[in-house]
Scaffold this motif. Structure first.
Motif, mmCIF file in Angstrom:
data_model
loop_
_atom_site.group_PDB
_atom_site.id
_atom_site.type_symbol
_atom_site.label_atom_id
_atom_site.label_comp_id
_atom_site.label_asym_id
_atom_site.label_seq_id
_atom_site.Cartn_x
_atom_site.Cartn_y
_atom_site.Cartn_z
ATOM 1 N N GLY A 6 74.826 15.820 -12.851
ATOM 2 C CA GLY A 6 74.795 16.124 -11.430
ATOM 3 C C GLY A 6 73.481 15.764 -10.752
ATOM 4 O O GLY A 6 73.388 15.754 -9.533
ATOM 5 N N GLN A 7 72.463 15.483 -11.504
ATOM 6 C CA GLN A 7 71.144 15.201 -10.934
ATOM 7 C C GLN A 7 71.080 13.745 -10.494
ATOM 8 O O GLN A 7 70.954 12.845 -11.289
ATOM 9 C CB GLN A 7 70.045 15.502 -11.947
ATOM 10 C CG GLN A 7 68.658 15.357 -11.359
ATOM 11 C CD GLN A 7 67.577 15.718 -12.357
ATOM 12 O OE1 GLN A 7 67.855 16.197 -13.430
ATOM 13 N NE2 GLN A 7 66.348 15.491 -11.985
ATOM 14 N N LYS A 8 71.163 13.539 -9.178
ATOM 15 C CA LYS A 8 71.176 12.184 -8.637
ATOM 16 C C LYS A 8 69.800 11.706 -8.203
ATOM 17 O O LYS A 8 69.568 10.524 -8.090
ATOM 18 C CB LYS A 8 72.122 12.115 -7.431
ATOM 19 C CG LYS A 8 73.539 12.497 -7.745
ATOM 20 C CD LYS A 8 74.260 11.372 -8.389
ATOM 21 C CE LYS A 8 75.712 11.756 -8.555
ATOM 22 N NZ LYS A 8 76.454 10.872 -9.357
ATOM 23 N N HIS A 9 68.887 12.618 -7.934
ATOM 24 C CA HIS A 9 67.588 12.242 -7.377
ATOM 25 C C HIS A 9 66.444 12.850 -8.190
ATOM 26 O O HIS A 9 65.848 13.834 -7.792
ATOM 27 C CB HIS A 9 67.486 12.707 -5.916
ATOM 28 C CG HIS A 9 68.574 12.172 -5.058
ATOM 29 N ND1 HIS A 9 68.595 10.866 -4.626
ATOM 30 C CD2 HIS A 9 69.686 12.749 -4.566
ATOM 31 C CE1 HIS A 9 69.671 10.671 -3.894
ATOM 32 N NE2 HIS A 9 70.354 11.790 -3.848
ATOM 33 N N PRO A 10 66.135 12.249 -9.331
ATOM 34 C CA PRO A 10 65.009 12.767 -10.106
ATOM 35 C C PRO A 10 63.697 12.580 -9.337
ATOM 36 O O PRO A 10 63.581 11.699 -8.491
ATOM 37 C CB PRO A 10 65.015 11.920 -11.373
ATOM 38 C CG PRO A 10 65.783 10.697 -11.028
ATOM 39 C CD PRO A 10 66.727 11.067 -9.926
ATOM 40 N N VAL A 11 62.750 13.414 -9.619
ATOM 41 C CA VAL A 11 61.442 13.365 -8.963
ATOM 42 C C VAL A 11 60.534 12.437 -9.761
ATOM 43 O O VAL A 11 60.465 12.512 -10.980
ATOM 44 C CB VAL A 11 60.831 14.783 -8.896
ATOM 45 C CG1 VAL A 11 59.446 14.740 -8.295
ATOM 46 C CG2 VAL A 11 61.748 15.708 -8.100
ATOM 47 N N ARG A 12 59.819 11.573 -9.074
ATOM 48 C CA ARG A 12 58.858 10.670 -9.724
ATOM 49 C C ARG A 12 57.535 11.391 -9.886
ATOM 50 O O ARG A 12 57.098 12.150 -9.023
ATOM 51 C CB ARG A 12 58.631 9.425 -8.887
ATOM 52 C CG ARG A 12 59.791 8.522 -8.889
ATOM 53 C CD ARG A 12 59.374 7.193 -9.505
ATOM 54 N NE ARG A 12 60.565 6.380 -9.599
ATOM 55 C CZ ARG A 12 60.998 5.870 -10.725
ATOM 56 N NH1 ARG A 12 60.316 6.038 -11.824
ATOM 57 N NH2 ARG A 12 62.087 5.165 -10.759
ATOM 58 N N LEU A 13 56.869 11.102 -10.988
ATOM 59 C CA LEU A 13 55.578 11.696 -11.288
ATOM 60 C C LEU A 13 54.702 10.604 -11.888
ATOM 61 O O LEU A 13 55.131 9.879 -12.778
ATOM 62 C CB LEU A 13 55.753 12.834 -12.303
ATOM 63 C CG LEU A 13 54.504 13.488 -12.848
ATOM 64 C CD1 LEU A 13 53.765 14.228 -11.742
ATOM 65 C CD2 LEU A 13 54.871 14.438 -13.962
ATOM 66 N N SER A 14 53.500 10.501 -11.398
ATOM 67 C CA SER A 14 52.560 9.521 -11.932
ATOM 68 C C SER A 14 51.508 10.269 -12.739
ATOM 69 O O SER A 14 50.913 11.227 -12.253
ATOM 70 C CB SER A 14 51.897 8.756 -10.780
ATOM 71 O OG SER A 14 50.947 7.866 -11.281
ATOM 72 N N VAL A 15 51.308 9.836 -13.966
ATOM 73 C CA VAL A 15 50.379 10.504 -14.865
ATOM 74 C C VAL A 15 49.454 9.463 -15.482
ATOM 75 O O VAL A 15 49.897 8.416 -15.922
ATOM 76 C CB VAL A 15 51.139 11.245 -15.993
ATOM 77 C CG1 VAL A 15 50.172 11.899 -16.952
ATOM 78 C CG2 VAL A 15 52.094 12.262 -15.417
ATOM 79 N N SER A 16 48.177 9.761 -15.520
ATOM 80 C CA SER A 16 47.213 8.885 -16.192
ATOM 81 C C SER A 16 46.984 9.410 -17.602
ATOM 82 O O SER A 16 46.776 10.606 -17.794
ATOM 83 C CB SER A 16 45.889 8.862 -15.428
ATOM 84 O OG SER A 16 46.081 8.335 -14.139
#
Length: 69
Positions: A6-16
């Motif tokens: 059901g999850q259509k819009h995952p959240v983006r995360l930028s990690v160094s």
């Protein structure tokens, strides 16, 4: 661990990451025929699950200054 259907819009995360950590994850991904993103998502999901269940973790969640590390 697959993303819920059901999850259509995952959240983006930028990690160094430090170079050595990125290299280790890249090697694991190649050896296991997985993407680095999948490994990172799985590691985060497992950490959150353990934290929410009250399990003890060896990882200190207190942020230290870069001078202390």
């Amino acid at each position: 661990m697959a993303r819920p259907r059901g999850q259509k819009h995952p959240v983006r995360l930028s990690v160094s990451l430090e170079e050595k950590d990125h290299a280790a994850i890249s090697r694991l991904a190649a050896d296991m025929n997985l993407s680095t993103a999948w490994i990172v998502r799985r590691a985060i999901a497992e950490f959150v699950k353990r934290y929410e269940s009250g399990a003890q973790t060896e990882l200190s969640l207190i942020r230290r200054s870069s001078k202390e590390i």
